[in-house]
Structures are given as structure tokens and as C-alpha cells.
Write an enzyme that holds these catalytic residues in place. Structure first.
Site, mmCIF file in Angstrom:
data_model
loop_
_atom_site.group_PDB
_atom_site.id
_atom_site.type_symbol
_atom_site.label_atom_id
_atom_site.label_comp_id
_atom_site.label_asym_id
_atom_site.label_seq_id
_atom_site.Cartn_x
_atom_site.Cartn_y
_atom_site.Cartn_z
ATOM 1 N N ASP A 115 56.002 21.320 50.975
ATOM 2 C CA ASP A 115 55.925 22.738 50.628
ATOM 3 C C ASP A 115 56.521 22.929 49.227
ATOM 4 O O ASP A 115 57.689 23.275 49.075
ATOM 5 C CB ASP A 115 56.693 23.547 51.677
ATOM 6 C CG ASP A 115 56.603 25.037 51.426
ATOM 7 O OD1 ASP A 115 55.660 25.468 50.741
ATOM 8 O OD2 ASP A 115 57.482 25.770 51.915
ATOM 9 N N ARG A 162 74.892 32.388 49.118
ATOM 10 C CA ARG A 162 75.589 33.550 49.668
ATOM 11 C C ARG A 162 77.063 33.240 49.864
ATOM 12 O O ARG A 162 77.849 33.299 48.925
ATOM 13 C CB ARG A 162 74.913 34.029 50.957
ATOM 14 C CG ARG A 162 73.584 34.751 50.695
ATOM 15 C CD ARG A 162 73.003 35.326 51.975
ATOM 16 N NE ARG A 162 72.795 34.314 52.996
ATOM 17 C CZ ARG A 162 71.675 33.608 53.127
ATOM 18 N NH1 ARG A 162 70.649 33.833 52.341
ATOM 19 N NH2 ARG A 162 71.555 32.688 54.058
ATOM 20 N N GLN A 182 61.309 31.913 42.786
ATOM 21 C CA GLN A 182 61.713 32.351 44.133
ATOM 22 C C GLN A 182 62.947 33.261 44.080
ATOM 23 O O GLN A 182 62.980 34.317 44.721
ATOM 24 C CB GLN A 182 62.017 31.104 44.974
ATOM 25 C CG GLN A 182 62.305 31.383 46.449
ATOM 26 C CD GLN A 182 62.486 30.089 47.256
ATOM 27 O OE1 GLN A 182 62.357 28.983 46.737
ATOM 28 N NE2 GLN A 182 62.778 30.234 48.531
ATOM 29 N N GLU A 223 59.667 20.414 49.310
ATOM 30 C CA GLU A 223 60.343 20.629 50.588
ATOM 31 C C GLU A 223 59.733 19.662 51.590
ATOM 32 O O GLU A 223 58.512 19.641 51.781
ATOM 33 C CB GLU A 223 60.185 22.083 51.065
ATOM 34 C CG GLU A 223 61.002 23.059 50.221
ATOM 35 C CD GLU A 223 61.042 24.474 50.785
ATOM 36 O OE1 GLU A 223 60.157 24.840 51.588
ATOM 37 O OE2 GLU A 223 61.962 25.231 50.402
ATOM 38 N N THR A 236 61.952 23.155 55.655
ATOM 39 C CA THR A 236 62.595 21.964 55.098
ATOM 40 C C THR A 236 63.467 21.283 56.147
ATOM 41 O O THR A 236 64.291 21.944 56.788
ATOM 42 C CB THR A 236 63.470 22.366 53.903
ATOM 43 O OG1 THR A 236 62.676 23.146 53.014
ATOM 44 C CG2 THR A 236 64.024 21.154 53.186
ATOM 45 N N GLU A 279 58.673 18.633 54.965
ATOM 46 C CA GLU A 279 58.372 19.342 56.205
ATOM 47 C C GLU A 279 57.340 18.569 57.024
ATOM 48 O O GLU A 279 56.663 17.680 56.519
ATOM 49 C CB GLU A 279 57.829 20.754 55.907
ATOM 50 C CG GLU A 279 58.750 21.567 55.002
ATOM 51 C CD GLU A 279 58.462 23.061 54.960
ATOM 52 O OE1 GLU A 279 57.799 23.573 55.881
ATOM 53 O OE2 GLU A 279 58.916 23.704 54.000
ATOM 54 N N LYS A 308 55.869 29.939 46.253
ATOM 55 C CA LYS A 308 55.443 29.019 47.304
ATOM 56 C C LYS A 308 53.941 28.829 47.343
ATOM 57 O O LYS A 308 53.453 27.798 47.785
ATOM 58 C CB LYS A 308 55.874 29.583 48.669
ATOM 59 C CG LYS A 308 57.347 29.771 48.825
ATOM 60 C CD LYS A 308 58.002 28.440 49.036
ATOM 61 C CE LYS A 308 59.458 28.604 49.405
ATOM 62 N NZ LYS A 308 60.030 27.332 49.827
ATOM 63 N N ASP A 357 55.066 29.314 57.462
ATOM 64 C CA ASP A 357 56.156 28.398 57.145
ATOM 65 C C ASP A 357 57.416 28.891 57.848
ATOM 66 O O ASP A 357 57.837 30.025 57.637
ATOM 67 C CB ASP A 357 56.377 28.346 55.632
ATOM 68 C CG ASP A 357 57.313 27.205 55.236
ATOM 69 O OD1 ASP A 357 57.424 26.235 55.990
ATOM 70 O OD2 ASP A 357 57.921 27.294 54.146
ATOM 71 N N HIS A 381 69.442 22.831 56.714
ATOM 72 C CA HIS A 381 68.838 23.397 55.503
ATOM 73 C C HIS A 381 69.263 24.850 55.318
ATOM 74 O O HIS A 381 69.694 25.255 54.232
ATOM 75 C CB HIS A 381 67.312 23.289 55.578
ATOM 76 C CG HIS A 381 66.601 23.997 54.461
ATOM 77 N ND1 HIS A 381 66.674 23.557 53.146
ATOM 78 C CD2 HIS A 381 65.821 25.103 54.451
ATOM 79 C CE1 HIS A 381 65.963 24.378 52.384
ATOM 80 N NE2 HIS A 381 65.432 25.322 53.135
HETATM 81 MN MN MN Z 1 59.127 25.661 53.247
#
Ligand code: MN
Length: 423
Positions: A241, A150, A248, A207, A357, A209, A261, A134, A141
Site C-alpha cells: 500500500d 500524537r 497524508q 506499507e 500495515t 500488507e 494512498k 484498507d 503499527h
Molecule cells: Mn495501508
């Protein structure tokens, strides 16, 4: 232009204008019916062309191919034959389905043998996935996540624009559209709690994808350049996903994603070939700073594919919650594959490489609930009046995708999965 992609082609099979599967698409998949065990098929309108039946009736006689390669529960053996063979088979299928070809269309018995209505078939996993990676290649994203968790001023980590970030995922839990997903249990710890607890995730997310499937192996120690990568990519599927955000957050330090995941990922059943997607190639975002030489490429390797995510509560209507596009990807598939193999790690047939993503600039183009509701602070209102911060039990999440050009729509169908309560 490949002949099979010619927009002027028409089939003798009636195909609705909004179908994902016109004669220019011809994606490969694995299906079964009450009377037919798993085998290779090609989607055409509302039908599936049974390639094993086509081969048994000697309609592939000019291609050097063993008919039994189509009588397998996965595409891997067919894909292993190589790009010249996939292309020859797609070209021949295109020819057989054209309105000026009578080899099947004039023979009622042959038609009944070779064509299956999609509604009578069940789609299975198209490939046996050996390895799954992945990536994390959408700059929007990565910026959103970095801003939330952050520092908005330094949202992207210093490595992001130099290296296609990724991790090795779990192949065994990749399932095909239609398979229900069980809400996972896991270890979580809220910031205000002293100790972690074990139980159902409270923050189940999707997610959005797109994943590519490799069709050619490399030997251990070999690597692929971005300009060679097209010859190693068989085709693409939509990829959900599934992610458990609370699990997480607690587990990912310092080695990255793990059980948040690996409980499940869902894919669409039809593999749209890279050949069929050639008309949708577009220039990607400008890469500044310039990537290192092993990631440099010629030509365009981004693809203009419209993507949509919908949430359908049990017994309710579909609610569109996200519209994005595969073309937003900062790092393209060719760079991802070059990077993956740059250390000599061997590539295998049937490996799956998910994009990460895919978010766009606009708020309604974010490819996860985490971003759409900004960590749950801005819930989404559904048409039945209920709100979603993340995904509830009994919700069905649906992803659809298609490219459209010159009046031709090349679609992926959909990946759809319902969430069942935790055990
Ligand atoms: Mn992913």
C-alpha cells in the site's frame, strides 16, 4: 485435512525444495504468453498449468464447469462459481499433478499444451477489483503511529480496540507486481511553512500488507458473521500500500486518507487460496476488552505467514529491511469482513480487503519506512553505503511471504515495483 493439503503428496513435476509453489499450494492467477491470450493458470514449481487447456482437453469432465470460464482476463467469473467449484478444481488439479497420475504426464503433446514455463509468461492482474478497503488492524503499527504523531502515553485512540478501523480506498490504481510506480505529486505543507505547495512527495513509503479477495456476494442489507466469513474469502495476495507521508499529513484531517494512498497499490499475482492456508491457522493476540458480539468468533483465524520487505537500488543488491508475520494482526480477516458488512453494505466478488500495515514488536519487524526509520530520524544503511529515510527514485521495493509447516512451504511469490521519478 483437505486431501490437496496432504504433506506426503508429490508431483511428477520437479519442484525445488525452496519453491513457493509445491503441489500443496496451487494458487490461481491470470497469465499470457506470446502464443496464449490471457487465461487462468495455476502455479506449480517453475511452471504454470493452463486451466483453459486442461478444460479443453476434457480433464475437468467430472466437474460441472464451462471451459470458457478459464479463458477470461480475470478470475472473477471462475470465483463467482462458488467455493464447492474452486475446491473441486483445486482437488482435480492436485490429482492431475500427482506423481501417481498419468493423464497428463504420460502424454507429451498434452503436457506441451497444458504446461507453460513461468519465465515464458507474463502475469496480469488476477481479479477485476470492484471495491477496495484498507484496514488498520496491526496493534503494533497503530501504536507506533500514535506514538510518533500524537501521544506515546495514549498511542491508541479510544475506539481502536473496539472497532476494526478502515477506510474505502481506490480500486482503479491497484496494479500487479512488475508495474512501475510513478512518484506522485501532491499538496504538502511543512509545519514551518505558511502555505502549502504542490509537487513530488518527498516521503514516499511502502506499507507491508496482506489482502484477501472475496469470492461470494451478499445482497444489500445482509451481513456476514465472523464464523461465516471463511465461506466468503477466496484467497490472499501480498499487498504494498504505497503511501506519500507528507501528502497524508496535510490532507488527512478530518476525513482520513485520500490522495496520499490512491496513486498506486501493488499486489502479488498469485492468489493463494484460503484452503491452501489451512495448515497455518494460529491463535491471534488476546482481544481485551472483549469485542462486541457481532465481532466474536470461534476457532483460529490468524495465519502464520512470514513476511519480508527488501529494497533494491537501481543496479544494486537486494537489502532486507523488514521481517514481519501476518499472525501479528489484532483484528483477523473474519472480523474485518464481519465489520465491513455489519451495516448491510454489500460484498462483491473480486473485492479486495487489505490488512493494514503489519508490524511486529521488534524494530526490524516494522512494516513501513515511517516506523523503521522512526519518521526519518534513524535512517537505514544499505549494502552499497547509501542511506534511506524513505524510498528513492529508481528503488525497487520487493515483498515476499510464505508459511512453512511439516516441510511444506506455501508461498506467495513476490510483489515487486520500481519507483520512477515524478513527472
Ligand atoms: Mn495501508
Amino acid at each position: 485435512m483437505l486431501k490437496a493439503n496432504d504433506p506426503s503428496l508429490h508431483s511428477w513435476i520437479q519442484i525445488a525444495p525452496n519453491s513457493d509453489f509445491p503441489i500443496q499450494n496451487l494458487p490461481f492467477g491470470i497469465f499470457e504468453t506470446a502464443g496464449k491470450d490471457p487465461r487462468v493458470g495455476v502455479a506449480i514449481g517453475d511452471y504454470i498449468l493452463d486451466l483453459y487447456a486442461v478444460a479443453q482437453n476434457n480433464l475437468f469432465e467430472l466437474i460441472d464447469i464451462d471451459p470458457t470460464v478459464f479463458h477470461r482476463p480475470y478470475l472473477n467469473d471462475f470465483i463467482s462459481l462458488g467455493k464447492p467449484i474452486w475446491r473441486a478444481v483445486r482437488n482435480r488439479v492436485s490429482e492431475l499433478l500427482r506423481n501417481d497420475n498419468e493423464e497428463i504426464s504420460s502424454n507429451r503433446e498434452l503436457m506441451d499444451d497444458c504446461l507453460v514455463r513461468m519465465q515464458d509468461a507474463r502475469m496480469l492482474m488476477p481479479v477485476k477489483v470492484g471495491n477496495y478497503t484498507d484496514f488498520y488492524s496491526s496493534i503494533e503499527h497503530a501504536t507506533n503511529v500514535g506514538t510518533m504523531f500524537r501521544d506515546p502515553k495514549n498511542a491508541l485512540l479510544p475506539n481502536w480496540k473496539h472497532i476494526p478501523i478502515g477506510y474505502h480506498g481506490r480500486a482503479s490504481s491497484i496494479v500487479v507486481s512488475g508495474v512501475d510506480i510513478r512518484r506522485p505529486n501532491g499538496q504538502t505543507k511543512a509545519p514551518n511553512e505558511d502555505a502549502p505547495t504542490f509537487g513530488p512527495t518527498k516521503l514516499l513509503d511502502f506499507e507491508l500488507e496482506v489482502a484477501f479477495i472475496t469470492g461470494r456476494e451478499t445482497k444489500l442489507g445482509e451481513s456476514i458473521t465472523p464464523n461465516e466469513a471463511d465461506n466468503y474469502i477466496f484467497g490472499l495476495v501480498l499487498f504494498n500500500d504505497w503511501s506519500a507521508r507528507d501528502i497524508q499529513t496535510w490532507e488527512y484531517v478530518p476525513l482520513g486518507p485520500f490522495l496520499a494512498k490512491s496513486f498506486a497499490s501493488s499486489i502479488s499475482p498469485w492468489v493463494v487460496t484460503l484452503d491452501a492456508l489451512q495448515p497455518f491457522k494460529v491463535k491471534g493476540p488476546v482481544q481485551d476488552p472483549k469485542p462486541l458480539p457481532y465481532l466474536e468468533f470461534n476457532g483460529h483465524h490468524n495465519y502464520d505467514i512470514n513476511l519480508e520487505v527488501l529494497i533494491k537500488p537501481e543496479g544494486g543488491k537486494e537489502n532486507s529491511v523488514c521481517r514481519s508475520n501476518f499472525k501479528y494482526m489484532y483484528w483477523n480477516m473474519n472480523q474485518q469482513l464481519a465489520h465491513q458488512s455489519s451495516n448491510g453494505c454489500n460484498i462483491q466478488v473480486g473485492d479486495m480487503y487489505a490488512s493494514g500495515t503489519i508490524s511486529g514488536h521488534e524494530k526490524d519487524s516494522y512494516g513501513s519506512m515511517l516506523e523503521l526509520t522512526w519518521r526519518g530520524t534513524q535512517p537505514i544503511k544499505l549494502s552499497d553505503g547509501t542511506e534511506r529515510k524513505f524510498i528513492n527514485d529508481e528503488d525497487t521495493v520487493i515483498m515476499r511471504g510464505y508459511g512453512e509447516r511439516d516441510g511444506i512451504r506455501i508461498g506467495f511469490g513476490e510483489v515487486k515495483a520500481k519507483v520512477l521519478p515524478a513527472l
